[in-house]
Scaffold this motif. Structure first.
Motif, PDB file in Angstrom:
ATOM      1  N   LEU A 380       0.823  -1.206   0.000  1.00 14.12           N
ATOM      2  CA  LEU A 380       0.000   0.000   0.000  1.00 14.12           C
ATOM      3  C   LEU A 380       0.858   1.257   0.000  1.00 14.12           C
ATOM      4  O   LEU A 380       0.531   2.252  -0.658  1.00 14.12           O
ATOM      5  CB  LEU A 380      -0.940  -0.008   1.203  1.00 14.12           C
ATOM      6  CG  LEU A 380      -2.066  -1.038   1.177  1.00 14.12           C
ATOM      7  CD1 LEU A 380      -2.823  -1.053   2.504  1.00 14.12           C
ATOM      8  CD2 LEU A 380      -3.036  -0.755   0.037  1.00 14.12           C
ATOM      9  N   ALA A 381       1.969   1.213   0.746  1.00 13.22           N
ATOM     10  CA  ALA A 381       2.865   2.371   0.785  1.00 13.22           C
ATOM     11  C   ALA A 381       3.474   2.639  -0.586  1.00 13.22           C
ATOM     12  O   ALA A 381       3.644   3.799  -0.991  1.00 13.22           O
ATOM     13  CB  ALA A 381       3.965   2.140   1.821  1.00 13.22           C
ATOM     14  N   TYR A 382       3.782   1.576  -1.326  1.00 18.33           N
ATOM     15  CA  TYR A 382       4.351   1.759  -2.671  1.00 18.33           C
ATOM     16  C   TYR A 382       3.311   2.352  -3.608  1.00 18.33           C
ATOM     17  O   TYR A 382       3.630   3.207  -4.449  1.00 18.33           O
ATOM     18  CB  TYR A 382       4.866   0.421  -3.197  1.00 18.33           C
ATOM     19  CG  TYR A 382       5.591   0.530  -4.512  1.00 18.33           C
ATOM     20  CD1 TYR A 382       6.769   1.257  -4.621  1.00 18.33           C
ATOM     21  CD2 TYR A 382       5.096  -0.102  -5.652  1.00 18.33           C
ATOM     22  CE1 TYR A 382       7.440   1.365  -5.834  1.00 18.33           C
ATOM     23  CE2 TYR A 382       5.759  -0.005  -6.872  1.00 18.33           C
ATOM     24  CZ  TYR A 382       6.938   0.726  -6.947  1.00 18.33           C
ATOM     25  OH  TYR A 382       7.605   0.828  -8.152  1.00 18.33           O
ATOM     26  N   TYR A 383       2.059   1.919  -3.498  1.00 21.04           N
ATOM     27  CA  TYR A 383       0.984   2.546  -4.280  1.00 21.04           C
ATOM     28  C   TYR A 383       0.903   4.040  -3.951  1.00 21.04           C
ATOM     29  O   TYR A 383       0.776   4.893  -4.832  1.00 21.04           O
ATOM     30  CB  TYR A 383      -0.363   1.889  -3.978  1.00 21.04           C
ATOM     31  CG  TYR A 383      -0.570   0.536  -4.603  1.00 21.04           C
ATOM     32  CD1 TYR A 383      -0.255   0.302  -5.937  1.00 21.04           C
ATOM     33  CD2 TYR A 383      -1.108  -0.518  -3.874  1.00 21.04           C
ATOM     34  CE1 TYR A 383      -0.451  -0.942  -6.518  1.00 21.04           C
ATOM     35  CE2 TYR A 383      -1.311  -1.766  -4.435  1.00 21.04           C
ATOM     36  CZ  TYR A 383      -0.977  -1.974  -5.762  1.00 21.04           C
ATOM     37  OH  TYR A 383      -1.175  -3.217  -6.321  1.00 21.04           O
ATOM     38  N   GLU A 384       0.945   4.344  -2.653  1.00 21.29           N
ATOM     39  CA  GLU A 384       0.871   5.741  -2.223  1.00 21.29           C
ATOM     40  C   GLU A 384       2.054   6.535  -2.754  1.00 21.29           C
ATOM     41  O   GLU A 384       1.904   7.684  -3.183  1.00 21.29           O
ATOM     42  CB  GLU A 384       0.837   5.798  -0.687  1.00 21.29           C
ATOM     43  CG  GLU A 384       0.689   7.197  -0.123  1.00 21.29           C
ATOM     44  CD  GLU A 384       0.739   7.234   1.397  1.00 21.29           C
ATOM     45  OE1 GLU A 384       0.835   8.340   1.962  1.00 21.29           O
ATOM     46  OE2 GLU A 384       0.690   6.147   2.014  1.00 21.29           O
ATOM     47  N   LEU A 385       3.225   5.924  -2.744  1.00 21.76           N
ATOM     48  CA  LEU A 385       4.436   6.605  -3.208  1.00 21.76           C
ATOM     49  C   LEU A 385       4.307   7.031  -4.670  1.00 21.76           C
ATOM     50  O   LEU A 385       4.768   8.109  -5.059  1.00 21.76           O
ATOM     51  CB  LEU A 385       5.642   5.673  -3.030  1.00 21.76           C
ATOM     52  CG  LEU A 385       7.004   6.208  -3.460  1.00 21.76           C
ATOM     53  CD1 LEU A 385       7.388   7.427  -2.639  1.00 21.76           C
ATOM     54  CD2 LEU A 385       8.064   5.114  -3.317  1.00 21.76           C
ATOM     55  N   GLN A 386       3.672   6.211  -5.484  1.00 20.65           N
ATOM     56  CA  GLN A 386       3.564   6.516  -6.904  1.00 20.65           C
ATOM     57  C   GLN A 386       2.653   7.712  -7.174  1.00 20.65           C
ATOM     58  O   GLN A 386       2.766   8.358  -8.220  1.00 20.65           O
ATOM     59  CB  GLN A 386       3.045   5.283  -7.656  1.00 20.65           C
ATOM     60  CG  GLN A 386       4.027   4.117  -7.584  1.00 20.65           C
ATOM     61  CD  GLN A 386       3.528   2.878  -8.295  1.00 20.65           C
ATOM     62  OE1 GLN A 386       3.579   2.792  -9.516  1.00 20.65           O
ATOM     63  NE2 GLN A 386       3.017   1.925  -7.538  1.00 20.65           N
ATOM     64  N   ALA A 387       1.764   8.012  -6.230  1.00 20.65           N
ATOM     65  CA  ALA A 387       0.839   9.140  -6.413  1.00 20.65           C
ATOM     66  C   ALA A 387       1.236  10.360  -5.593  1.00 20.65           C
ATOM     67  O   ALA A 387       0.642  11.429  -5.758  1.00 20.65           O
ATOM     68  CB  ALA A 387      -0.577   8.710  -6.042  1.00 20.65           C
ATOM     69  N   GLU A 388       2.229  10.224  -4.723  1.00 18.13           N
ATOM     70  CA  GLU A 388       2.587  11.300  -3.800  1.00 18.13           C
ATOM     71  C   GLU A 388       3.301  12.445  -4.521  1.00 18.13           C
ATOM     72  O   GLU A 388       4.275  12.228  -5.233  1.00 18.13           O
ATOM     73  CB  GLU A 388       3.478  10.748  -2.675  1.00 18.13           C
ATOM     74  CG  GLU A 388       3.828  11.756  -1.600  1.00 18.13           C
ATOM     75  CD  GLU A 388       2.593  12.368  -0.965  1.00 18.13           C
ATOM     76  OE1 GLU A 388       2.425  13.594  -1.093  1.00 18.13           O
ATOM     77  OE2 GLU A 388       1.803  11.602  -0.363  1.00 18.13           O
ATOM     78  N   LYS A 389       2.807  13.675  -4.313  1.00 16.98           N
ATOM     79  CA  LYS A 389       3.396  14.853  -4.945  1.00 16.98           C
ATOM     80  C   LYS A 389       4.304  15.643  -4.005  1.00 16.98           C
ATOM     81  O   LYS A 389       5.146  16.418  -4.462  1.00 16.98           O
ATOM     82  CB  LYS A 389       2.276  15.782  -5.446  1.00 16.98           C
ATOM     83  CG  LYS A 389       1.297  15.126  -6.426  1.00 16.98           C
ATOM     84  CD  LYS A 389       2.003  14.600  -7.665  1.00 16.98           C
ATOM     85  CE  LYS A 389       0.995  13.995  -8.650  1.00 16.98           C
ATOM     86  NZ  LYS A 389       1.666  13.367  -9.815  1.00 16.98           N
ATOM     87  N   ASP A 390       4.127  15.438  -2.715  1.00 18.58           N
ATOM     88  CA  ASP A 390       4.940  16.160  -1.728  1.00 18.58           C
ATOM     89  C   ASP A 390       6.290  15.463  -1.584  1.00 18.58           C
ATOM     90  O   ASP A 390       6.355  14.314  -1.126  1.00 18.58           O
ATOM     91  CB  ASP A 390       4.207  16.161  -0.381  1.00 18.58           C
ATOM     92  CG  ASP A 390       4.951  16.953   0.688  1.00 18.58           C
ATOM     93  OD1 ASP A 390       6.141  17.273   0.494  1.00 18.58           O
ATOM     94  OD2 ASP A 390       4.344  17.240   1.733  1.00 18.58           O
ATOM     95  N   PRO A 391       7.400  16.113  -1.966  1.00 21.23           N
ATOM     96  CA  PRO A 391       8.718  15.462  -1.899  1.00 21.23           C
ATOM     97  C   PRO A 391       9.075  14.976  -0.500  1.00 21.23           C
ATOM     98  O   PRO A 391       9.680  13.915  -0.346  1.00 21.23           O
ATOM     99  CB  PRO A 391       9.682  16.554  -2.377  1.00 21.23           C
ATOM    100  CG  PRO A 391       8.835  17.508  -3.150  1.00 21.23           C
ATOM    101  CD  PRO A 391       7.491  17.480  -2.517  1.00 21.23           C
ATOM    102  N   ARG A 392       8.696  15.743   0.506  1.00 21.72           N
ATOM    103  CA  ARG A 392       9.048  15.333   1.878  1.00 21.72           C
ATOM    104  C   ARG A 392       8.272  14.080   2.285  1.00 21.72           C
ATOM    105  O   ARG A 392       8.830  13.175   2.918  1.00 21.72           O
ATOM    106  CB  ARG A 392       8.753  16.474   2.853  1.00 21.72           C
ATOM    107  CG  ARG A 392       9.728  17.650   2.740  1.00 21.72           C
ATOM    108  CD  ARG A 392       9.355  18.772   3.660  1.00 21.72           C
ATOM    109  NE  ARG A 392       8.026  19.316   3.321  1.00 21.72           N
ATOM    110  CZ  ARG A 392       7.439  20.323   3.980  1.00 21.72           C
ATOM    111  NH1 ARG A 392       8.042  20.861   5.034  1.00 21.72           N
ATOM    112  NH2 ARG A 392       6.254  20.760   3.608  1.00 21.72           N
ATOM    113  N   ARG A 393       7.003  14.037   1.918  1.00 25.74           N
ATOM    114  CA  ARG A 393       6.215  12.847   2.237  1.00 25.74           C
ATOM    115  C   ARG A 393       6.713  11.643   1.448  1.00 25.74           C
ATOM    116  O   ARG A 393       6.792  10.541   1.983  1.00 25.74           O
ATOM    117  CB  ARG A 393       4.736  13.130   1.926  1.00 25.74           C
ATOM    118  CG  ARG A 393       3.808  11.936   2.110  1.00 25.74           C
ATOM    119  CD  ARG A 393       3.830  11.398   3.514  1.00 25.74           C
ATOM    120  NE  ARG A 393       3.044  10.179   3.621  1.00 25.74           N
ATOM    121  CZ  ARG A 393       3.261   9.232   4.522  1.00 25.74           C
ATOM    122  NH1 ARG A 393       4.241   9.366   5.409  1.00 25.74           N
ATOM    123  NH2 ARG A 393       2.503   8.154   4.555  1.00 25.74           N
TER     124      ARG A 393
END
Length: 422
Positions: A380-393
Protein backbone atom coordinates in the motif's frame (compact mmCIF):
# COMPACT_ATOMS: atom_id res chain seq x y z
CA UNK A 1 -29.34 7.72 -2.33
CA UNK A 2 -32.42 9.66 -3.48
CA UNK A 3 -30.30 11.78 -5.84
CA UNK A 4 -28.79 8.62 -7.39
CA UNK A 5 -32.23 7.10 -7.95
CA UNK A 6 -33.57 10.28 -9.56
CA UNK A 7 -30.48 10.73 -11.71
CA UNK A 8 -30.73 7.11 -12.92
CA UNK A 9 -34.36 7.56 -13.96
CA UNK A 10 -33.56 10.78 -15.79
CA UNK A 11 -30.79 9.06 -17.77
CA UNK A 12 -32.97 6.04 -18.56
CA UNK A 13 -35.78 8.18 -19.95
CA UNK A 14 -33.34 10.56 -21.65
CA UNK A 15 -32.09 7.91 -24.05
CA UNK A 16 -28.68 7.25 -22.49
CA UNK A 17 -27.14 4.12 -24.02
CA UNK A 18 -24.71 3.15 -21.24
CA UNK A 19 -25.01 3.78 -17.49
CA UNK A 20 -22.43 3.15 -14.77
CA UNK A 21 -23.39 2.62 -11.10
CA UNK A 22 -27.07 3.06 -11.90
CA UNK A 23 -29.25 3.04 -8.75
CA UNK A 24 -32.54 1.13 -8.43
CA UNK A 25 -34.90 0.39 -5.57
CA UNK A 26 -37.66 -2.21 -5.38
CA UNK A 27 -39.51 -3.80 -2.50
CA UNK A 28 -37.41 -1.84 0.00
CA UNK A 29 -34.12 -3.15 -1.42
CA UNK A 30 -31.49 -0.89 -3.03
CA UNK A 31 -28.89 -1.90 -5.63
CA UNK A 32 -26.26 -0.18 -7.71
CA UNK A 33 -25.55 -1.92 -11.03
CA UNK A 34 -21.99 -1.60 -12.33
CA UNK A 35 -22.86 -1.31 -16.04
CA UNK A 36 -26.14 -1.14 -17.96
CA UNK A 37 -26.16 -1.19 -21.76
CA UNK A 38 -29.31 -0.48 -23.77
CA UNK A 39 -30.31 -3.27 -26.18
CA UNK A 40 -33.35 -2.04 -28.08
CA UNK A 41 -36.20 -1.94 -25.56
CA UNK A 42 -34.25 -4.12 -23.13
CA UNK A 43 -31.01 -3.81 -21.16
CA UNK A 44 -27.87 -5.85 -20.67
CA UNK A 45 -26.52 -5.76 -17.12
CA UNK A 46 -22.90 -6.36 -16.16
CA UNK A 47 -21.33 -6.82 -12.73
CA UNK A 48 -17.56 -6.29 -12.67
CA UNK A 49 -15.56 -8.45 -10.24
CA UNK A 50 -11.93 -8.11 -9.27
CA UNK A 51 -11.45 -11.89 -9.25
CA UNK A 52 -9.84 -13.86 -12.08
CA UNK A 53 -12.72 -16.34 -12.43
CA UNK A 54 -16.47 -16.66 -12.02
CA UNK A 55 -17.21 -17.74 -8.45
CA UNK A 56 -20.32 -19.31 -6.96
CA UNK A 57 -20.64 -16.41 -4.53
CA UNK A 58 -21.08 -13.98 -7.45
CA UNK A 59 -24.40 -15.53 -8.50
CA UNK A 60 -26.63 -14.50 -5.55
CA UNK A 61 -25.33 -10.95 -5.93
CA UNK A 62 -26.32 -10.95 -9.60
CA UNK A 63 -29.62 -12.62 -8.74
CA UNK A 64 -30.59 -9.89 -6.26
CA UNK A 65 -29.75 -7.20 -8.78
CA UNK A 66 -31.83 -8.89 -11.48
CA UNK A 67 -34.74 -9.12 -9.03
CA UNK A 68 -34.53 -5.38 -8.30
CA UNK A 69 -34.05 -4.34 -11.93
CA UNK A 70 -37.14 -6.26 -13.04
CA UNK A 71 -39.14 -5.01 -10.10
CA UNK A 72 -38.18 -1.48 -11.11
CA UNK A 73 -39.63 -2.09 -14.57
CA UNK A 74 -36.59 -2.94 -16.68
CA UNK A 75 -36.63 -5.67 -19.30
CA UNK A 76 -33.40 -7.71 -19.03
CA UNK A 77 -31.90 -9.04 -22.26
CA UNK A 78 -28.93 -10.58 -20.42
CA UNK A 79 -26.93 -10.48 -17.18
CA UNK A 80 -23.18 -11.09 -17.22
CA UNK A 81 -20.25 -11.21 -14.84
CA UNK A 82 -17.05 -9.51 -16.02
CA UNK A 83 -13.84 -10.75 -14.40
CA UNK A 84 -10.14 -10.40 -15.08
CA UNK A 85 -8.42 -12.88 -17.38
CA UNK A 86 -5.30 -14.10 -15.58
CA UNK A 87 -3.96 -15.60 -18.81
CA UNK A 88 -3.67 -12.16 -20.38
CA UNK A 89 -0.08 -10.91 -20.73
CA UNK A 90 0.33 -7.26 -21.55
CA UNK A 91 2.30 -6.32 -24.64
CA UNK A 92 2.09 -2.65 -25.54
CA UNK A 93 -1.23 -0.87 -25.05
CA UNK A 94 -3.85 -2.59 -22.93
CA UNK A 95 -6.14 -4.93 -24.87
CA UNK A 96 -9.33 -4.58 -22.86
CA UNK A 97 -11.07 -7.46 -24.63
CA UNK A 98 -8.14 -9.69 -23.73
CA UNK A 99 -7.85 -8.33 -20.20
CA UNK A 100 -11.46 -9.05 -19.25
CA UNK A 101 -13.68 -12.12 -19.62
CA UNK A 102 -17.45 -11.72 -19.94
CA UNK A 103 -19.62 -14.64 -18.77
CA UNK A 104 -23.39 -14.65 -19.20
CA UNK A 105 -25.11 -15.94 -16.05
CA UNK A 106 -28.73 -15.26 -16.97
CA UNK A 107 -29.87 -18.92 -16.65
CA UNK A 108 -28.28 -19.19 -13.19
CA UNK A 109 -29.79 -15.86 -12.17
CA UNK A 110 -33.25 -17.03 -13.29
CA UNK A 111 -32.99 -20.21 -11.23
CA UNK A 112 -32.28 -18.18 -8.05
CA UNK A 113 -35.28 -15.85 -8.21
CA UNK A 114 -37.68 -17.83 -6.01
CA UNK A 115 -34.97 -18.36 -3.37
CA UNK A 116 -34.05 -14.65 -3.44
CA UNK A 117 -37.65 -13.54 -2.86
CA UNK A 118 -37.87 -15.87 0.15
CA UNK A 119 -34.53 -14.66 1.48
CA UNK A 120 -35.56 -11.00 1.24
CA UNK A 121 -38.71 -11.74 3.27
CA UNK A 122 -36.63 -13.62 5.83
CA UNK A 123 -34.14 -10.78 6.23
CA UNK A 124 -36.91 -8.22 6.56
CA UNK A 125 -38.33 -10.35 9.35
CA UNK A 126 -34.98 -10.29 11.13
CA UNK A 127 -34.89 -6.48 10.90
CA UNK A 128 -38.43 -6.18 12.30
CA UNK A 129 -37.51 -8.18 15.42
CA UNK A 130 -35.43 -5.21 16.57
CA UNK A 131 -32.62 -7.12 18.24
CA UNK A 132 -29.44 -8.92 17.19
CA UNK A 133 -30.10 -12.60 16.37
CA UNK A 134 -28.50 -14.97 18.86
CA UNK A 135 -26.36 -17.11 16.58
CA UNK A 136 -23.25 -18.80 17.95
CA UNK A 137 -19.96 -18.81 16.04
CA UNK A 138 -19.42 -21.53 13.46
CA UNK A 139 -18.03 -22.26 10.00
CA UNK A 140 -20.54 -19.74 8.61
CA UNK A 141 -18.41 -16.93 10.08
CA UNK A 142 -15.87 -17.34 7.28
CA UNK A 143 -18.10 -18.61 4.46
CA UNK A 144 -17.35 -17.27 1.80
CA UNK A 145 -15.53 -14.35 3.41
CA UNK A 146 -14.66 -13.34 6.96
CA UNK A 147 -17.75 -11.73 8.50
CA UNK A 148 -17.38 -8.06 9.51
CA UNK A 149 -18.79 -8.90 12.95
CA UNK A 150 -16.17 -11.50 13.88
CA UNK A 151 -14.49 -9.05 16.23
CA UNK A 152 -17.77 -8.91 18.20
CA UNK A 153 -18.97 -12.50 18.00
CA UNK A 154 -15.54 -14.03 18.67
CA UNK A 155 -14.65 -11.73 21.58
CA UNK A 156 -15.03 -14.62 24.07
CA UNK A 157 -12.36 -16.70 22.26
CA UNK A 158 -8.88 -16.21 23.77
CA UNK A 159 -5.96 -15.16 21.59
CA UNK A 160 -4.56 -18.71 21.77
CA UNK A 161 -7.26 -21.36 21.46
CA UNK A 162 -8.21 -24.60 19.74
CA UNK A 163 -8.70 -22.47 16.62
CA UNK A 164 -4.91 -21.98 16.48
CA UNK A 165 -4.00 -25.66 16.36
CA UNK A 166 -2.07 -26.31 13.15
CA UNK A 167 -3.51 -28.78 10.64
CA UNK A 168 -6.59 -29.35 12.81
CA UNK A 169 -9.61 -29.55 10.47
CA UNK A 170 -12.16 -26.79 10.95
CA UNK A 171 -14.85 -29.35 11.73
CA UNK A 172 -12.80 -30.71 14.66
CA UNK A 173 -12.14 -27.20 15.98
CA UNK A 174 -15.88 -26.55 16.22
CA UNK A 175 -16.50 -30.06 17.56
CA UNK A 176 -14.20 -29.19 20.48
CA UNK A 177 -15.84 -25.78 20.88
CA UNK A 178 -19.33 -27.31 21.06
CA UNK A 179 -18.00 -29.65 23.77
CA UNK A 180 -16.95 -26.57 25.76
CA UNK A 181 -13.24 -26.97 24.98
CA UNK A 182 -11.65 -23.65 24.02
CA UNK A 183 -8.17 -23.69 25.53
CA UNK A 184 -5.55 -25.90 23.88
CA UNK A 185 -4.49 -27.41 27.19
CA UNK A 186 -8.06 -28.60 27.78
CA UNK A 187 -8.18 -30.81 24.67
CA UNK A 188 -8.87 -34.34 25.97
CA UNK A 189 -5.98 -36.77 25.65
CA UNK A 190 -8.21 -39.22 23.76
CA UNK A 191 -9.34 -36.65 21.19
CA UNK A 192 -8.13 -37.79 17.73
CA UNK A 193 -5.37 -35.52 16.42
CA UNK A 194 -2.97 -35.83 13.51
CA UNK A 195 0.75 -35.89 14.27
CA UNK A 196 1.30 -32.18 13.56
CA UNK A 197 -1.60 -31.10 15.75
CA UNK A 198 -0.60 -33.49 18.54
CA UNK A 199 2.97 -32.14 18.43
CA UNK A 200 1.74 -28.57 18.98
CA UNK A 201 -0.80 -29.48 21.65
CA UNK A 202 1.78 -31.40 23.71
CA UNK A 203 4.33 -28.58 23.45
CA UNK A 204 1.74 -25.97 24.39
CA UNK A 205 0.50 -28.06 27.33
CA UNK A 206 3.92 -28.66 28.91
CA UNK A 207 5.27 -25.23 27.86
CA UNK A 208 8.56 -26.67 26.63
CA UNK A 209 10.20 -26.05 23.23
CA UNK A 210 11.07 -29.01 21.02
CA UNK A 211 14.63 -28.93 19.70
CA UNK A 212 16.34 -31.44 17.40
CA UNK A 213 19.91 -30.18 17.78
CA UNK A 214 21.37 -32.78 15.46
CA UNK A 215 19.08 -31.79 12.60
CA UNK A 216 19.75 -28.09 13.21
CA UNK A 217 23.51 -28.73 13.26
CA UNK A 218 23.24 -30.58 9.96
CA UNK A 219 21.36 -27.68 8.38
CA UNK A 220 23.89 -25.13 9.61
CA UNK A 221 26.88 -27.17 8.44
CA UNK A 222 25.36 -27.46 4.96
CA UNK A 223 25.39 -23.69 4.40
CA UNK A 224 28.04 -22.24 2.08
CA UNK A 225 29.56 -18.89 2.98
CA UNK A 226 29.48 -16.02 2.24
CA UNK A 227 25.78 -16.02 3.08
CA UNK A 228 23.37 -13.54 1.55
CA UNK A 229 20.02 -12.92 3.25
CA UNK A 230 17.44 -11.84 0.67
CA UNK A 231 13.89 -10.51 0.88
CA UNK A 232 11.66 -9.01 -1.85
CA UNK A 233 8.78 -6.61 -1.50
CA UNK A 234 6.31 -6.76 -4.37
CA UNK A 235 3.28 -5.04 -5.83
CA UNK A 236 0.49 -6.94 -7.60
CA UNK A 237 -1.86 -4.54 -9.40
CA UNK A 238 -5.03 -5.90 -10.97
CA UNK A 239 -4.28 -4.08 -14.23
CA UNK A 240 -0.86 -5.20 -15.56
CA UNK A 241 1.23 -2.01 -15.79
CA UNK A 242 4.18 -3.22 -17.88
CA UNK A 243 4.92 -5.49 -20.83
CA UNK A 244 5.19 -9.13 -19.83
CA UNK A 245 3.01 -8.76 -16.70
CA UNK A 246 -0.36 -10.36 -15.89
CA UNK A 247 -3.30 -9.32 -13.70
CA UNK A 248 -2.21 -9.60 -10.07
CA UNK A 249 1.29 -10.64 -11.15
CA UNK A 250 3.86 -10.08 -8.40
CA UNK A 251 6.32 -7.34 -9.43
CA UNK A 252 9.35 -6.86 -7.14
CA UNK A 253 10.10 -3.20 -6.48
CA UNK A 254 12.38 -3.50 -3.43
CA UNK A 255 14.91 -5.94 -2.08
CA UNK A 256 17.03 -6.06 1.04
CA UNK A 257 20.27 -8.06 1.15
CA UNK A 258 22.37 -8.67 4.23
CA UNK A 259 25.74 -10.36 3.74
CA UNK A 260 27.72 -12.47 6.19
CA UNK A 261 31.20 -13.47 5.01
CA UNK A 262 31.77 -16.01 7.80
CA UNK A 263 30.14 -17.09 11.06
CA UNK A 264 30.33 -14.27 13.63
CA UNK A 265 31.69 -11.79 11.07
CA UNK A 266 30.31 -8.27 10.61
CA UNK A 267 27.00 -8.09 8.77
CA UNK A 268 26.82 -5.76 5.77
CA UNK A 269 23.65 -4.49 4.12
CA UNK A 270 22.71 -3.54 0.58
CA UNK A 271 19.44 -3.11 -1.25
CA UNK A 272 17.38 -1.50 -3.99
CA UNK A 273 14.18 0.56 -4.02
CA UNK A 274 12.69 1.45 -7.40
CA UNK A 275 11.76 4.94 -8.49
CA UNK A 276 8.02 5.52 -8.25
CA UNK A 277 6.11 5.00 -11.48
CA UNK A 278 8.93 3.37 -13.46
CA UNK A 279 9.17 -0.30 -14.40
CA UNK A 280 11.31 -1.61 -11.52
CA UNK A 281 12.25 -5.02 -12.90
CA UNK A 282 15.37 -4.42 -15.00
CA UNK A 283 17.14 -1.98 -12.61
CA UNK A 284 16.25 -4.23 -9.66
CA UNK A 285 17.67 -7.31 -11.39
CA UNK A 286 20.87 -5.54 -12.44
CA UNK A 287 21.39 -4.27 -8.89
CA UNK A 288 20.66 -7.69 -7.37
CA UNK A 289 23.05 -9.50 -9.70
CA UNK A 290 25.75 -7.04 -8.73
CA UNK A 291 25.09 -7.29 -4.98
CA UNK A 292 24.63 -11.07 -4.80
CA UNK A 293 26.80 -12.13 -7.72
CA UNK A 294 29.56 -13.75 -5.65
CA UNK A 295 29.42 -17.45 -4.65
CA UNK A 296 27.66 -18.58 -1.50
CA UNK A 297 24.14 -19.52 -0.47
CA UNK A 298 21.28 -17.04 -0.54
CA UNK A 299 19.06 -17.51 2.51
CA UNK A 300 15.41 -16.57 2.22
CA UNK A 301 12.44 -17.17 4.47
CA UNK A 302 9.96 -19.09 2.30
CA UNK A 303 11.91 -20.14 -0.76
CA UNK A 304 8.76 -20.62 -2.83
CA UNK A 305 8.07 -16.87 -2.84
CA UNK A 306 11.53 -15.50 -3.68
CA UNK A 307 12.26 -18.46 -5.95
CA UNK A 308 9.09 -17.88 -7.96
CA UNK A 309 9.83 -14.15 -8.28
CA UNK A 310 13.34 -14.87 -9.61
CA UNK A 311 11.98 -17.43 -12.07
CA UNK A 312 9.40 -14.94 -13.33
CA UNK A 313 12.04 -12.25 -13.72
CA UNK A 314 14.15 -14.70 -15.74
CA UNK A 315 11.19 -15.27 -18.07
CA UNK A 316 10.46 -11.56 -18.40
CA UNK A 317 14.11 -10.49 -18.87
CA UNK A 318 15.64 -13.21 -21.07
CA UNK A 319 18.93 -11.33 -21.39
CA UNK A 320 19.51 -12.09 -17.67
CA UNK A 321 17.99 -15.58 -17.69
CA UNK A 322 21.22 -17.53 -17.12
CA UNK A 323 22.39 -15.28 -14.28
CA UNK A 324 19.00 -15.37 -12.57
CA UNK A 325 18.75 -19.14 -12.89
CA UNK A 326 22.16 -19.39 -11.25
CA UNK A 327 20.89 -17.11 -8.49
CA UNK A 328 17.82 -19.28 -8.00
CA UNK A 329 19.95 -22.42 -7.70
CA UNK A 330 21.75 -20.84 -4.72
CA UNK A 331 18.59 -20.25 -2.69
CA UNK A 332 18.27 -21.94 0.69
CA UNK A 333 15.16 -21.80 2.86
CA UNK A 334 15.66 -20.72 6.47
CA UNK A 335 12.08 -21.76 7.11
CA UNK A 336 13.02 -25.43 6.66
CA UNK A 337 14.15 -26.20 10.26
CA UNK A 338 10.88 -24.74 11.57
CA UNK A 339 8.60 -26.28 8.95
CA UNK A 340 10.20 -29.67 9.64
CA UNK A 341 9.75 -29.09 13.40
CA UNK A 342 13.46 -29.29 14.19
CA UNK A 343 12.74 -26.27 16.37
CA UNK A 344 9.33 -25.47 17.84
CA UNK A 345 8.40 -23.16 20.68
CA UNK A 346 4.90 -22.90 22.22
CA UNK A 347 5.03 -19.13 21.57
CA UNK A 348 4.89 -19.89 17.83
CA UNK A 349 1.23 -20.98 18.24
CA UNK A 350 1.48 -23.64 15.56
CA UNK A 351 2.90 -21.33 12.88
CA UNK A 352 6.36 -21.28 11.32
CA UNK A 353 6.00 -17.88 9.64
CA UNK A 354 8.78 -15.40 10.34
CA UNK A 355 6.31 -13.27 12.36
CA UNK A 356 5.79 -16.28 14.67
CA UNK A 357 9.38 -17.55 14.82
CA UNK A 358 11.09 -14.20 15.45
CA UNK A 359 9.35 -13.40 18.80
CA UNK A 360 10.06 -16.93 20.01
CA UNK A 361 13.77 -16.95 19.14
CA UNK A 362 14.70 -13.25 19.10
CA UNK A 363 12.12 -11.50 21.30
CA UNK A 364 14.09 -8.24 21.43
CA UNK A 365 13.74 -7.74 17.66
CA UNK A 366 10.31 -7.02 16.26
CA UNK A 367 8.29 -4.76 13.97
CA UNK A 368 6.25 -2.69 16.43
CA UNK A 369 8.62 0.29 16.20
CA UNK A 370 8.22 0.56 12.41
CA UNK A 371 5.71 2.64 10.44
CA UNK A 372 5.37 -0.32 8.04
CA UNK A 373 5.15 -3.68 9.77
CA UNK A 374 4.01 -6.21 7.15
CA UNK A 375 4.04 -6.90 3.42
CA UNK A 376 0.49 -5.66 2.89
CA UNK A 377 1.38 -2.29 4.37
CA UNK A 378 4.52 -2.16 2.22
CA UNK A 379 2.46 -2.76 -0.92
CA UNK A 380 0.00 0.00 0.00
CA UNK A 381 2.86 2.37 0.79
CA UNK A 382 4.35 1.76 -2.67
CA UNK A 383 0.98 2.55 -4.28
CA UNK A 384 0.87 5.74 -2.22
CA UNK A 385 4.44 6.60 -3.21
CA UNK A 386 3.56 6.52 -6.90
CA UNK A 387 0.84 9.14 -6.41
CA UNK A 388 2.59 11.30 -3.80
CA UNK A 389 3.40 14.85 -4.94
CA UNK A 390 4.94 16.16 -1.73
CA UNK A 391 8.72 15.46 -1.90
CA UNK A 392 9.05 15.33 1.88
CA UNK A 393 6.22 12.85 2.24
CA UNK A 394 7.59 10.76 -0.64
CA UNK A 395 11.00 10.66 1.03
CA UNK A 396 9.41 9.53 4.31
CA UNK A 397 7.55 6.72 2.56
CA UNK A 398 10.79 5.55 0.94
CA UNK A 399 12.51 5.62 4.33
CA UNK A 400 9.71 3.58 5.90
CA UNK A 401 9.88 1.00 3.09
CA UNK A 402 13.64 0.70 3.47
CA UNK A 403 13.39 0.18 7.22
CA UNK A 404 10.75 -2.53 6.92
CA UNK A 405 12.50 -4.56 4.23
CA UNK A 406 15.87 -4.24 5.99
CA UNK A 407 14.25 -5.48 9.21
CA UNK A 408 12.98 -8.57 7.38
CA UNK A 409 16.46 -9.68 6.31
CA UNK A 410 18.04 -8.61 9.61
CA UNK A 411 15.45 -10.89 11.25
CA UNK A 412 16.71 -13.84 9.19
CA UNK A 413 20.28 -13.03 10.24
CA UNK A 414 19.29 -13.02 13.91
CA UNK A 415 17.25 -16.22 13.56
CA UNK A 416 20.29 -17.96 12.05
CA UNK A 417 22.44 -16.71 14.94
CA UNK A 418 19.87 -18.06 17.42
CA UNK A 419 19.96 -21.47 15.73
CA UNK A 420 23.76 -21.44 15.92
CA UNK A 421 23.53 -20.64 19.65
CA UNK A 422 21.41 -23.76 20.16
Amino acid sequence: MRDSLLRTQALLHGGTEVLYEAAFQHDGVLAYVDILVRDGYAWRAYEVKSSTSLKEVHLPDAGVQAHILRGAGLLLADFSIIHLNNQYVRQGELDLEGLFTVVSVLPEVESLQAEIRERILELKGVLQVGRVPEIDIGPHCTNHYDCDFMGHCWAHIPEVSVFNVARLPREQMFELYRQGVVRIEDIPAEFPLNDTSRFQVESHTDGEPRIDRGAIRGFLQSLRYPLHFLDFETTNPAIPPFDGTRPYGQIPFLYSLHRLNAPSSEVKHRGFLAEAGADPRRPLVESLLSDAGEPGDILVYSQSFEGTRIRELAEQLPEHRAELENLQARLRDLMAPFRQRHYYHPAMHGSYSIKAVLPALVPELGYDDLAISDGGMAMLAYYELQAEKDPRRAEQIRKDLWEYCERDTLATVRILEALEAL
